[in-house]
Enzyme design. Sequence first.
Site, mmCIF file in Angstrom:
data_model
loop_
_atom_site.group_PDB
_atom_site.id
_atom_site.type_symbol
_atom_site.label_atom_id
_atom_site.label_comp_id
_atom_site.label_asym_id
_atom_site.label_seq_id
_atom_site.Cartn_x
_atom_site.Cartn_y
_atom_site.Cartn_z
ATOM 1 N N CYS A 2 0.893 -1.180 -0.042
ATOM 2 C CA CYS A 2 -0.011 0.117 0.097
ATOM 3 C C CYS A 2 0.887 1.176 0.128
ATOM 4 O O CYS A 2 1.927 1.149 0.698
ATOM 5 C CB CYS A 2 -0.932 0.122 1.247
ATOM 6 S SG CYS A 2 -1.943 -1.160 1.355
ATOM 7 N N ARG A 27 3.722 -0.412 -5.024
ATOM 8 C CA ARG A 27 3.408 -0.700 -3.695
ATOM 9 C C ARG A 27 1.872 -1.435 -3.567
ATOM 10 O O ARG A 27 1.714 -2.206 -2.552
ATOM 11 C CB ARG A 27 3.229 0.352 -2.628
ATOM 12 C CG ARG A 27 4.675 0.891 -2.615
ATOM 13 C CD ARG A 27 4.732 2.183 -1.716
ATOM 14 N NE ARG A 27 4.679 1.637 -0.138
ATOM 15 C CZ ARG A 27 5.452 1.101 0.571
ATOM 16 N NH1 ARG A 27 6.942 1.260 -0.040
ATOM 17 N NH2 ARG A 27 5.318 0.641 1.588
ATOM 18 N N TRP A 74 -2.981 -2.614 -1.641
ATOM 19 C CA TRP A 74 -2.773 -4.064 -1.901
ATOM 20 C C TRP A 74 -3.496 -4.873 -0.877
ATOM 21 O O TRP A 74 -3.190 -4.666 0.416
ATOM 22 C CB TRP A 74 -1.238 -4.386 -1.961
ATOM 23 C CG TRP A 74 -0.661 -5.626 -2.253
ATOM 24 C CD1 TRP A 74 -0.396 -6.219 -3.269
ATOM 25 C CD2 TRP A 74 -0.515 -6.911 -1.196
ATOM 26 N NE1 TRP A 74 -0.298 -7.583 -3.586
ATOM 27 C CE2 TRP A 74 -0.213 -8.078 -2.131
ATOM 28 C CE3 TRP A 74 -0.561 -6.971 0.142
ATOM 29 C CZ2 TRP A 74 -0.078 -9.133 -1.609
ATOM 30 C CZ3 TRP A 74 -0.360 -8.187 0.512
ATOM 31 C CH2 TRP A 74 -0.135 -9.372 -0.317
ATOM 32 N N ASN A 100 -1.186 1.723 6.008
ATOM 33 C CA ASN A 100 -0.373 0.791 5.168
ATOM 34 C C ASN A 100 0.090 -0.105 6.305
ATOM 35 O O ASN A 100 0.842 0.365 7.315
ATOM 36 C CB ASN A 100 0.780 1.418 4.432
ATOM 37 C CG ASN A 100 1.934 0.420 4.310
ATOM 38 O OD1 ASN A 100 3.048 0.787 4.074
ATOM 39 N ND2 ASN A 100 1.779 -0.825 3.925
ATOM 40 N N GLY A 101 -0.043 -1.398 6.202
ATOM 41 C CA GLY A 101 0.109 -2.387 7.304
ATOM 42 C C GLY A 101 -0.902 -3.282 7.488
ATOM 43 O O GLY A 101 -1.860 -3.424 6.844
ATOM 44 N N GLU A 487 15.921 -17.820 -9.987
ATOM 45 C CA GLU A 487 15.519 -16.616 -10.332
ATOM 46 C C GLU A 487 14.937 -16.558 -11.808
ATOM 47 O O GLU A 487 13.818 -15.681 -11.630
ATOM 48 C CB GLU A 487 16.786 -15.694 -10.137
ATOM 49 C CG GLU A 487 16.470 -14.378 -10.477
ATOM 50 C CD GLU A 487 15.493 -13.353 -9.676
ATOM 51 O OE1 GLU A 487 14.906 -13.945 -8.666
ATOM 52 O OE2 GLU A 487 15.252 -12.359 -10.151
ATOM 53 N N LYS A 491 10.849 -15.185 -12.251
ATOM 54 C CA LYS A 491 10.635 -14.113 -13.120
ATOM 55 C C LYS A 491 9.715 -14.432 -14.085
ATOM 56 O O LYS A 491 8.611 -13.832 -14.396
ATOM 57 C CB LYS A 491 11.857 -13.578 -14.192
ATOM 58 C CG LYS A 491 12.938 -12.808 -13.373
ATOM 59 C CD LYS A 491 12.839 -11.484 -13.094
ATOM 60 C CE LYS A 491 12.002 -11.370 -11.793
ATOM 61 N NZ LYS A 491 12.679 -11.254 -10.552
ATOM 62 N N GLU A 494 6.201 -14.890 -12.213
ATOM 63 C CA GLU A 494 5.419 -13.637 -11.592
ATOM 64 C C GLU A 494 5.230 -12.710 -12.710
ATOM 65 O O GLU A 494 3.948 -12.229 -12.338
ATOM 66 C CB GLU A 494 6.404 -13.050 -10.673
ATOM 67 C CG GLU A 494 7.622 -12.406 -11.125
ATOM 68 C CD GLU A 494 8.507 -11.820 -9.966
ATOM 69 O OE1 GLU A 494 8.058 -11.387 -8.831
ATOM 70 O OE2 GLU A 494 9.717 -11.566 -10.291
ATOM 71 N N HIS A 510 14.821 -36.764 -9.720
ATOM 72 C CA HIS A 510 14.322 -36.856 -8.369
ATOM 73 C C HIS A 510 12.741 -36.594 -8.474
ATOM 74 O O HIS A 510 12.196 -36.274 -7.317
ATOM 75 C CB HIS A 510 14.970 -36.651 -7.339
ATOM 76 C CG HIS A 510 16.329 -37.185 -7.171
ATOM 77 N ND1 HIS A 510 16.640 -38.440 -6.847
ATOM 78 C CD2 HIS A 510 17.468 -36.552 -7.363
ATOM 79 C CE1 HIS A 510 17.992 -38.749 -6.827
ATOM 80 N NE2 HIS A 510 18.480 -37.706 -7.064
ATOM 81 N N LYS A 609 5.575 -4.552 -4.748
ATOM 82 C CA LYS A 609 7.004 -4.506 -4.893
ATOM 83 C C LYS A 609 7.752 -4.566 -3.541
ATOM 84 O O LYS A 609 8.690 -5.143 -3.198
ATOM 85 C CB LYS A 609 7.519 -3.289 -5.636
ATOM 86 C CG LYS A 609 8.984 -3.090 -5.468
ATOM 87 C CD LYS A 609 9.378 -2.673 -6.923
ATOM 88 C CE LYS A 609 10.911 -3.075 -7.140
ATOM 89 N NZ LYS A 609 11.294 -4.552 -7.634
#
Length: 614
Positions: A2, A27, A74, A100-101, A487, A491, A494, A510, A609
């Site tokens: 947020c 955010r 968010w 925000n929180g 990574e 990428k 997401e 395996h 983010k």
Amino acid sequence: MCGIVAYTGCKEAYPILIKGLKRLEYRGYDSAGVSIIQGGELATYKQRGSVDQLDEFCMTQNVTGHTGIGHTRWATHGEPSSTNAHPHLSADGRIAIIHNGIIENYLPLRKELTQRGYVFHSETDTEVLVHLIDDIHKNEQCDLAEAVRIALTNVVGAYALAIISADEPDQIILAKKGSPLLIGVGKDEYFIGSDGSPIVEYTRKVVYLEDGDVAVVNPHKKLEIKNINDNVKKRPYLQKLELNLEQLEKGGFEHFMLKEIFEQPRAIKDSMRGRLNVKKDIVALGGIIEYEQKMLNARRFIIVACGTSWHAGIVGEYLFENLVRIPVEVEYASEFRYRNPLIYEDDVVIAISQSGETADTIAAIELAKSKGATVIGICNVVSSTISRITQAGSYTHAGPEIGVASTKAFTAQVTVLALMALSLARKKGTLPLSEYHRIISCLELIPKQVEETLKLNDQIKEIAKFFVNKRNAIYLGRGVNYPVALEGALKLKEISYIHAEGYPAAEMKHGPIALIDEEMPVVVLATEQDTYEKTVSNIQEVISRKGKIISIVTKGDTLVKGMSDFCIEIPETIELLTPLLSSIPLQLLAYHVAVLRGCNVDKPRNLAKSVSVE
Ligand code: G6P
């Protein structure tokens, strides 16, 4: 998550708020809203969707006023909707709050307030705050700022808050615990933001609020900051905001992510600037000099981080163990903090974070500090919470990263980890001078080689077409390229929403091998020399099951190239530094696949983010 923005002064508040919200959208971006004091009343506009959609709507209204607050959300409690969007209002509509929180004890508070007759309109945890403050304000006969302070002594959780009241038209009340908030101090005006991006074009004088602060800003009065618990006044500490406006724009690129991928030669160079001198054989990180002895004598290093920063941490494990010969553990910050870990006073914890605001990483740092360990930070955002609560650290200097999928922050983190490991190894005597010299010479070349690697963009765009209709992908790597495989897979998933798994190449047999058929793209990092033949065997295993090979190899490789459906050749460097090059094609691949699939590259669904909730 947020984003919070607020303004009070003689300018029109709305344009400042909406511009600030656009900058803070990284955010969270599922809904947005503003409240402005307009002719002695609160005018509130909020809706589901992006800040642009909110702006379009507000353009049809006559939004005017000099004090206001804005929020981009968010969702945590309650789905994205106009009702759950902030600001939330008191029953009489005269107080508005943005948050925000997470308020952890919101359920008992909500129950109590409901019993006292308050009616809740949203499913959010935030709405309890506005009713609680209103209740205290009315019943305790105190001013609003004091009501906010008292209310917060009853609240468990994390928050950055901005509150306005129609009865105090020039005033904004702010409070912080766990989520970031800073005040830009202008001439008879104040600009508030979750970070400096909504503030930078108006003033560079800022006060970073600290946990436990409640502040009152009013252009006609001095800035007042108190401690929530003991009510004692604090002197505001003015600092210079280090942020460049140009860095916040797209600079001709279609997306921030692409711009940031292409910024990597510069970002890596900046993270080495003043720290690496090959001629004099010097690697020095000023920010950790005082703690270097502690690091050299460490029993072990524990790297804590989340997401992409955690992947950089695993690269760090390879670098530190190989070069410094001290054991390293890499932990998800969220797991570390809750599993009652063994932490010793001679442990050195390295916290890695782009934003410097990730709630789980912050909590892991606090835990490590409470056990007496030394905590070193590697952060990108200057003056962020993590950079302030760690004992020492090194900034990555990658510049603001706006695209939600992290790119340049990753390579800058790896660069700083390499510099740290090299500087310690030299002092510890675990690396002969000739080898040290060879590695730092290769490191110095990396920005040029990244530039060269970026020239593969068109080739990778072509390869991306092969992925467009795929549902799954596997990424394989060994050694220091195993985290690069993780990574690369992150990428892709997401931003393009294709399910992707990263695996150490040898682990494929395996489990993941069961998934391989003619539909499965398998991206193989085959640059490492020591295990090259083993990787070749893994590729054979994929081919035998009709999987499609997309390989990343060192320029001049013919064997793997000959076995691949698509082959990407990157410049040669020493094995330990290959992640700085091999990660680049994987970022570009994810980017082009997402664009071809019509995805919102810079704002992928459900993500944010800066994750300031646990
Ligand atoms: C979020 C972001 C990731 C990032 C992670 C850790 O999930 O979307 O890109 O890697 O948080 O963030 P940090 O700021 O601590 O590096």
